[in-house]
Design a protein around this motif. Structure first.
Motif, PDB file in Angstrom:
ATOM      1  N   TRP A 236       0.850  -1.201   0.000  1.00 47.39           N
ATOM      2  CA  TRP A 236       0.000   0.000   0.000  1.00 47.39           C
ATOM      3  C   TRP A 236       0.879   1.241   0.000  1.00 47.39           C
ATOM      4  O   TRP A 236       1.545   1.532   0.973  1.00 47.39           O
ATOM      5  N   GLN A 237       0.840   1.962  -1.113  1.00 43.72           N
ATOM      6  CA  GLN A 237       1.568   3.231  -1.212  1.00 43.72           C
ATOM      7  C   GLN A 237       0.579   4.340  -0.862  1.00 43.72           C
ATOM      8  O   GLN A 237      -0.309   4.674  -1.644  1.00 43.72           O
ATOM      9  N   CYS A 238       0.742   4.905   0.328  1.00 41.53           N
ATOM     10  CA  CYS A 238      -0.267   5.841   0.843  1.00 41.53           C
ATOM     11  C   CYS A 238       0.002   7.293   0.459  1.00 41.53           C
ATOM     12  O   CYS A 238      -0.890   8.139   0.556  1.00 41.53           O
ATOM     13  N   GLY A 239       1.239   7.626   0.068  1.00 44.18           N
ATOM     14  CA  GLY A 239       1.572   8.992  -0.330  1.00 44.18           C
ATOM     15  C   GLY A 239       2.129   9.827   0.803  1.00 44.18           C
ATOM     16  O   GLY A 239       1.800   9.617   1.973  1.00 44.18           O
ATOM     17  N   SER A 240       2.961  10.799   0.446  1.00 42.26           N
ATOM     18  CA  SER A 240       3.653  11.611   1.453  1.00 42.26           C
ATOM     19  C   SER A 240       2.694  12.462   2.286  1.00 42.26           C
ATOM     20  O   SER A 240       2.917  12.690   3.483  1.00 42.26           O
ATOM     21  N   PHE A 241       1.609  12.938   1.682  1.00 42.71           N
ATOM     22  CA  PHE A 241       0.669  13.814   2.383  1.00 42.71           C
ATOM     23  C   PHE A 241      -0.028  13.072   3.532  1.00 42.71           C
ATOM     24  O   PHE A 241      -0.373  13.675   4.555  1.00 42.71           O
ATOM     25  N   TYR A 242      -0.228  11.751   3.366  1.00 39.42           N
ATOM     26  CA  TYR A 242      -0.988  10.969   4.351  1.00 39.42           C
ATOM     27  C   TYR A 242      -0.091  10.091   5.223  1.00 39.42           C
ATOM     28  O   TYR A 242      -0.599   9.334   6.053  1.00 39.42           O
ATOM     29  N   LYS A 243       1.224  10.183   5.053  1.00 40.78           N
ATOM     30  CA  LYS A 243       2.145   9.260   5.718  1.00 40.78           C
ATOM     31  C   LYS A 243       1.955   9.233   7.236  1.00 40.78           C
ATOM     32  O   LYS A 243       1.823   8.157   7.841  1.00 40.78           O
ATOM     33  N   LYS A 244       1.941  10.392   7.880  1.00 44.74           N
ATOM     34  CA  LYS A 244       1.884  10.441   9.343  1.00 44.74           C
ATOM     35  C   LYS A 244       0.623   9.765   9.857  1.00 44.74           C
ATOM     36  O   LYS A 244       0.662   8.930  10.767  1.00 44.74           O
ATOM     37  N   GLY A 245      -0.505  10.092   9.248  1.00 48.38           N
ATOM     38  CA  GLY A 245      -1.765   9.515   9.692  1.00 48.38           C
ATOM     39  C   GLY A 245      -1.824   8.014   9.474  1.00 48.38           C
ATOM     40  O   GLY A 245      -2.335   7.271  10.335  1.00 48.38           O
ATOM     41  N   VAL A 246      -1.290   7.544   8.347  1.00 43.84           N
ATOM     42  CA  VAL A 246      -1.314   6.110   8.063  1.00 43.84           C
ATOM     43  C   VAL A 246      -0.350   5.365   8.990  1.00 43.84           C
ATOM     44  O   VAL A 246      -0.648   4.273   9.474  1.00 43.84           O
ATOM     45  N   ALA A 251       0.079   1.549  13.377  1.00 39.06           N
ATOM     46  CA  ALA A 251       0.615   1.231  14.710  1.00 39.06           C
ATOM     47  C   ALA A 251      -0.489   0.715  15.630  1.00 39.06           C
ATOM     48  O   ALA A 251      -0.228  -0.069  16.553  1.00 39.06           O
ATOM     49  N   ARG A 252      -1.728   1.138  15.374  1.00 37.61           N
ATOM     50  CA  ARG A 252      -2.870   0.677  16.174  1.00 37.61           C
ATOM     51  C   ARG A 252      -3.469  -0.631  15.639  1.00 37.61           C
ATOM     52  O   ARG A 252      -4.345  -1.211  16.252  1.00 37.61           O
ATOM     53  N   HIS A 253      -3.009  -1.041  14.448  1.00 33.54           N
ATOM     54  CA  HIS A 253      -3.601  -2.233  13.808  1.00 33.54           C
ATOM     55  C   HIS A 253      -2.493  -3.202  13.398  1.00 33.54           C
ATOM     56  O   HIS A 253      -2.364  -3.575  12.237  1.00 33.54           O
ATOM     57  N   LYS A 254      -1.730  -3.600  14.378  1.00 34.23           N
ATOM     58  CA  LYS A 254      -0.619  -4.522  14.105  1.00 34.23           C
ATOM     59  C   LYS A 254      -1.104  -5.896  13.658  1.00 34.23           C
ATOM     60  O   LYS A 254      -0.338  -6.689  13.107  1.00 34.23           O
ATOM     61  N   GLU A 255      -2.396  -6.184  13.887  1.00 38.15           N
ATOM     62  CA  GLU A 255      -2.930  -7.476  13.456  1.00 38.15           C
ATOM     63  C   GLU A 255      -2.981  -7.601  11.930  1.00 38.15           C
ATOM     64  O   GLU A 255      -3.054  -8.713  11.393  1.00 38.15           O
ATOM     65  N   ALA A 256      -2.930  -6.440  11.228  1.00 38.51           N
ATOM     66  CA  ALA A 256      -2.960  -6.457   9.754  1.00 38.51           C
ATOM     67  C   ALA A 256      -1.546  -6.690   9.221  1.00 38.51           C
ATOM     68  O   ALA A 256      -0.987  -5.868   8.497  1.00 38.51           O
ATOM     69  N   ALA A 257      -0.996  -7.843   9.596  1.00 43.65           N
ATOM     70  CA  ALA A 257       0.406  -8.123   9.246  1.00 43.65           C
ATOM     71  C   ALA A 257       0.610  -8.359   7.763  1.00 43.65           C
ATOM     72  O   ALA A 257       1.742  -8.307   7.267  1.00 43.65           O
ATOM     73  N   ASN A 258      -0.483  -8.641   7.051  1.00 46.25           N
ATOM     74  CA  ASN A 258      -0.354  -8.878   5.602  1.00 46.25           C
ATOM     75  C   ASN A 258      -0.438  -7.585   4.788  1.00 46.25           C
ATOM     76  O   ASN A 258      -0.434  -7.619   3.561  1.00 46.25           O
TER      77      ASN A 258
END
Length: 380
Positions: A236-246, A251-258
């Motif tokens: 997932w390439q989220c982009g520089s503008f959204y990096k901090k939020g993503v 960090a809150r969804h470590k279960e999404a290891a894939n």
């Protein structure tokens, strides 16, 4: 064509990466054919080409031109009232640039910066060429189509916008690293991005800044527990503008290891190679890269683009069975569900890959350079 003589070339346009990259690619091919060729870019002051073009090693001069603001606000109304003065000033400066540089040819790649320069060029008898990247021609290029020698297009059927005898189907110039993947390249891509060779892979590309719609769609899917993702990994390439939020979200969804997220993809050729399916916006450059890489895709056209270019671009692939379209307004509910169902259907994605390959025109920069020389040598 034998020995290529040195030319003096003005390339005008910009405003977005989709315009700038093809322009730089054309310039690069002309310099390869004769390193003594002189190239001057003309862009719009304050736009990204004023940084990107010098970074690529070329000179650029800016015009005070701006685009028409379509959203209603006092700020946009004031900007639109100043527009006629900007156009007059841009025409005057474009005329001075042409007189000083004395080009053999002017090339327009679309965007409002190309209009004053090409208009002045044809008025002064300078031969001109347009490169139209979209399947629905932009206003600037439609207005100039009858005044230029050649219109290099990326899609068939463009005679509804331009004189048929001046059209050449060339495709859009793309990054040289974007090629069809074989087993070795796919394995290299999987390893480079830390993915598992035993999984199917979805690449999500939101552009350098990122796409809010694509990001929110992925986040909603993760919050729902990543349904349907057995045996699937997501890059997932989220982009520089959204990096901090993503970053904070993941960090809150470590279960999404894939799910592997990054703000920027350093080696896009390897990312495409690793992917079994690509989720993307449908800018002209992205469409051309998907075809060149022979990739099945789910396309989400941006609704914030003049004349709905991205939907027209997407439909050129959808109508040939190379892509599936999900509308922006429906993406949060349907995007990941659609992509996961598709990536699990190997025969369907293989068919889509073949259809995408049939639309690829990977030699676009070469073909456009040939047309430039044909014009300059008086053969058009």
């Amino acid at each position: 064509m034998g020995k290529h003589r040195a030319l003096r070339v003005i390339i005008s346009g910009g405003g977005t990466g989709g315009h700038i990259f093809p322009a730089i690619s054309i310039a690069g091919r002309l310099k390869e054919l004769n390193p003594d060729t002189e190239i001057l870019f003309v862009g719009a002051e304050g736009r990204m080409e004023m940084e990107k073009v010098p970074a690529a090693g070329y000179r650029i001069t800016g015009l005070p031109i701006a685009g028409l603001q379509r959203q209603l606000s006092l700020k946009n109304l004031a900007a639109n009232l100043r527009l006629p003065l900007r156009i007059i000033a841009s025409l005057r400066k474009a005329g001075r640039v042409i007189d000083e540089f004395r080009p053999d040819i002017a090339i327009g790649v679309g965007g409002y910066a190309s209009a004053p320069l090409l208009w002045k060029a044809v008025r002064k008898g300078i031969p001109a060429l347009i490169q139209e990247q979209n399947s629905f021609a932009g206003l600037t290029n439609r207005l100039l189509g009858r005044r230029v020698r050649r219109i290099c297009v990326a899609y068939p059927g463009m005679e509804k916008f331009f004189p048929q005898e001046r059209i050449v189907l060339t495709g859009n110039p793309i990054r040289s690293e974007i090629v069809p993947s074989d087993d070795a390249l796919k394995a290299e891509g999987v390893k480079f991005y830390g993915l598992s060779a035993d999984c199917r892979h979805i690449l999500i590309v939101g552009g350098s800044l990122g796409s809010r719609t694509l990001n929110e769609s992925v986040k909603k899917w993760i919050e729902d527990g990543c349904p349907g993702s057995e045996g699937v990994e997501v890059l997932w390439q989220c982009g520089s503008f959204y990096k901090k939020g993503v970053d904070e979200f993941m960090a809150r969804h470590k279960e999404a290891a894939n799910v592997h997220h990054t703000d920027f993809i350093r080696r896009m050729g390897l990312a495409y190679a690793a992917a079994d399916l690509v989720i993307s916006r449908s800018g002209a450059g992205s469409i051309s890269e998907l075809c060149a890489a022979h990739k099945a895709s789910v396309l989400v056209p941006s609704p914030n683009v003049a004349e709905d270019h991205q939907t027209h671009n997407a439909m050129a692939l959808v109508n040939r069975g190379a892509a599936v379209l999900v509308r922006d307004a429906e993406a949060e509910e349907k995007l990941m569900q659609t992509a996961l169902a598709l990536v699990g259907d190997r025969s369907k994605t293989a068919e889509m890959e073949r259809n995408a390959a049939s639309l690829a025109l990977p030699e676009a920069a070469d073909t456009i350079a040939e047309e430039v020389y044909r014009i300059c040598d008086g053969n058009v």
